[in-house]
Design a protein around this motif. Structure first.
Motif, PDB file in Angstrom:
ATOM      1  N   MET A  46      -7.642  -8.565   6.860  1.00 22.86           N
ATOM      2  CA  MET A  46      -7.897  -7.341   7.621  1.00 22.86           C
ATOM      3  C   MET A  46      -8.482  -7.603   8.997  1.00 22.86           C
ATOM      4  SD  MET A  46      -9.304  -4.717   4.735  1.00 22.86           S
ATOM      5  CE  MET A  46      -9.311  -3.368   5.914  1.00 22.86           C
ATOM      6  N   PHE A  53      -4.090  -8.604  -0.636  1.00 24.50           N
ATOM      7  CA  PHE A  53      -5.035  -7.496  -0.510  1.00 24.50           C
ATOM      8  C   PHE A  53      -5.411  -6.989  -1.891  1.00 24.50           C
ATOM      9  CE2 PHE A  53      -6.171  -3.008   0.164  1.00 24.50           C
ATOM     10  CZ  PHE A  53      -7.186  -3.181   1.097  1.00 24.50           C
ATOM     11  N   SER A  73      -2.592  -1.009  14.677  1.00 27.39           N
ATOM     12  CA  SER A  73      -2.318  -1.115  13.248  1.00 27.39           C
ATOM     13  C   SER A  73      -3.488  -0.549  12.457  1.00 27.39           C
ATOM     14  CB  SER A  73      -2.093  -2.587  12.866  1.00 27.39           C
ATOM     15  OG  SER A  73      -2.091  -2.744  11.467  1.00 27.39           O
ATOM     16  N   THR A  74      -3.176   0.288  11.484  1.00 27.75           N
ATOM     17  CA  THR A  74      -4.231   0.900  10.664  1.00 27.75           C
ATOM     18  C   THR A  74      -4.769  -0.060   9.607  1.00 27.75           C
ATOM     19  OG1 THR A  74      -2.545   1.817   9.185  1.00 27.75           O
ATOM     20  CG2 THR A  74      -3.316   3.227  10.976  1.00 27.75           C
ATOM     21  N   SER A  75      -4.084  -1.187   9.405  1.00 22.58           N
ATOM     22  CA  SER A  75      -4.544  -2.143   8.393  1.00 22.58           C
ATOM     23  C   SER A  75      -5.274  -3.331   9.005  1.00 22.58           C
ATOM     24  CB  SER A  75      -3.358  -2.639   7.558  1.00 22.58           C
ATOM     25  OG  SER A  75      -2.388  -3.261   8.368  1.00 22.58           O
ATOM     26  N   TYR A 124       2.736  -0.736   3.486  1.00 20.23           N
ATOM     27  CA  TYR A 124       1.581  -1.625   3.333  1.00 20.23           C
ATOM     28  C   TYR A 124       0.342  -0.985   3.961  1.00 20.23           C
ATOM     29  CZ  TYR A 124      -1.567  -5.594   3.875  1.00 20.23           C
ATOM     30  OH  TYR A 124      -2.675  -6.414   3.848  1.00 20.23           O
ATOM     31  N   ASP A 125       0.494  -0.418   5.162  1.00 27.57           N
ATOM     32  CA  ASP A 125      -0.635   0.239   5.824  1.00 27.57           C
ATOM     33  C   ASP A 125      -1.168   1.393   4.987  1.00 27.57           C
ATOM     34  OD1 ASP A 125      -0.396  -1.505   7.918  1.00 27.57           O
ATOM     35  OD2 ASP A 125       0.600  -0.107   9.270  1.00 27.57           O
ATOM     36  N   VAL A 145      -3.243   0.055   2.135  1.00 22.89           N
ATOM     37  CA  VAL A 145      -4.564  -0.391   2.589  1.00 22.89           C
ATOM     38  C   VAL A 145      -5.480   0.802   2.853  1.00 22.89           C
ATOM     39  CG1 VAL A 145      -5.817  -1.537   4.454  1.00 22.89           C
ATOM     40  CG2 VAL A 145      -3.725  -2.561   3.550  1.00 22.89           C
TER      41      VAL A 145
END
Length: 307
Positions: free
Chosen positions: A101, A123, A163-165, A277-278, A281
């Protein structure tokens, strides 16, 4: 005569094409993310002792200072964090999750010819194989130049959605946002406790901006449109990237080394798109936040990343 000329031209073209395929380079990057915002948030937390604050600062410094290796050729590259002996020996699921992250973890494969990328991520104890299309940034080429590592570099800028992740993209929440959230939470009523006691979660003080400005420095002296992380698309290797908070700077370049590296994508993990994926997370982090809501010692954010 014409047959001889044609044969020579074909032979030269084949040789040049072969040499282009054989061309390889290695670039070493040092990445540093400013932790000043987080330090300010910790200083404002009266429930945190100086010893805990110091311990967290040291761990955050290790998390946000990384070394990466980029192996590249004309069409593709692999980008991976350099493993440190002490880190690999003490690696835990929590440590690997935080590394993932904060820009590290896994191997990022970029194919600029096919405009695609693949990166393996771990993750919450699960392995993912993120496959998606490369983001084509609308780079603005500028005339400003500077020397990096002996190479003449040119400046380029672009704006992109973060990116939010990637935890590095979060910024301190603006006062306007805080006030609006306070109104919603309290139903426009005055809080019954002092403001400094109301905040119990570190995540309440940060937010993700809608867009960030990227400043890159690239060198046409190395004519490949590759770069660190997900950056690409400039007429030369990108030697520095700055998003206003994280600076990734190239410290060493080696071209056509005798030791060749196989540049290919990873195949381990559950195949998933970047969007999915985002979202995974974000959902997990929300659950994590709710589970830890109200813990006081670290503002509701556990800092056990190893051991």
């Amino acid at each position: 005569m014409y047959k001889l000329i044609f044969t020579l031209v074909l032979a030269i073209a084949s040789y040049v094409g072969l040499r282009a395929q054989e061309f390889q380079g290695i670039a070493v990057y040092e990445s540093k993310t400013s932790t000043a915002d987080f330090k300010t948030q910790m200083e404002g937390n009266k429930n945190m002792t100086p010893d805990i604050q110091k311990m967290i600062e040291e761990r955050m410094k290790k998390m946000f200072e990384k070394t990466f290796i980029l192996n590249f050729n004309k069409s593709s590259s692999i980008y991976k964090e350099e493993e440190k002996l002490e880190a690999s020996a003490q690696a835990s699921a929590g440590m690997r999750m935080m590394s993932s992250m904060t820009g590290g973890g896994g191997t990022l494969y970029k194919n600029v010819k096919e405009k695609s990328y693949t990166v393996d991520k771990e993750f919450m104890g699960k392995e993912f194989l993120v496959k998606d299309s490369l983001t084509n940034l609308n780079w603005k080429l500028e005339s400003e130049t500077r020397i990096i590592g002996g190479y003449t570099c040119y400046k380029a800028t672009a704006v992109k959605a973060p990116s939010t992740s990637d935890f590095r993209n979060f910024r301190p929440k603006k006062e306007e946002s805080k006030k609006e959230e306070d109104k919603k939470e309290l139903g426009k009523k005055e809080p019954t406790k002092p403001t400094e006691e109301k905040k119990t979660n570190f995540m309440d003080a940060i937010e993700l901006p809608k867009e960030i400005t990227i400043t890159a420095w690239y060198t046409p002296e190395i004519p490949v449109n590759q770069g660190p992380e997900s950056y690409w698309g400039l007429p030369g290797l990108i030697l520095e990237v700055n998003d206003g908070k994280t600076i990734t700077l190239c410290s060493k370049v080696v071209l056509n080394s005798k030791d060749k590296v196989e540049i290919k994508a990873s195949t381990k993990g559950k195949v998933i798109s970047q969007k999915d994926y985002d979202e995974t997370v974000i959902k997990k982090m929300k659950d994590f936040r709710e589970m830890n809501q109200g813990r006081g010692a670290t503002g509701g954010m556990p800092m056990r990343f190893g051991g």
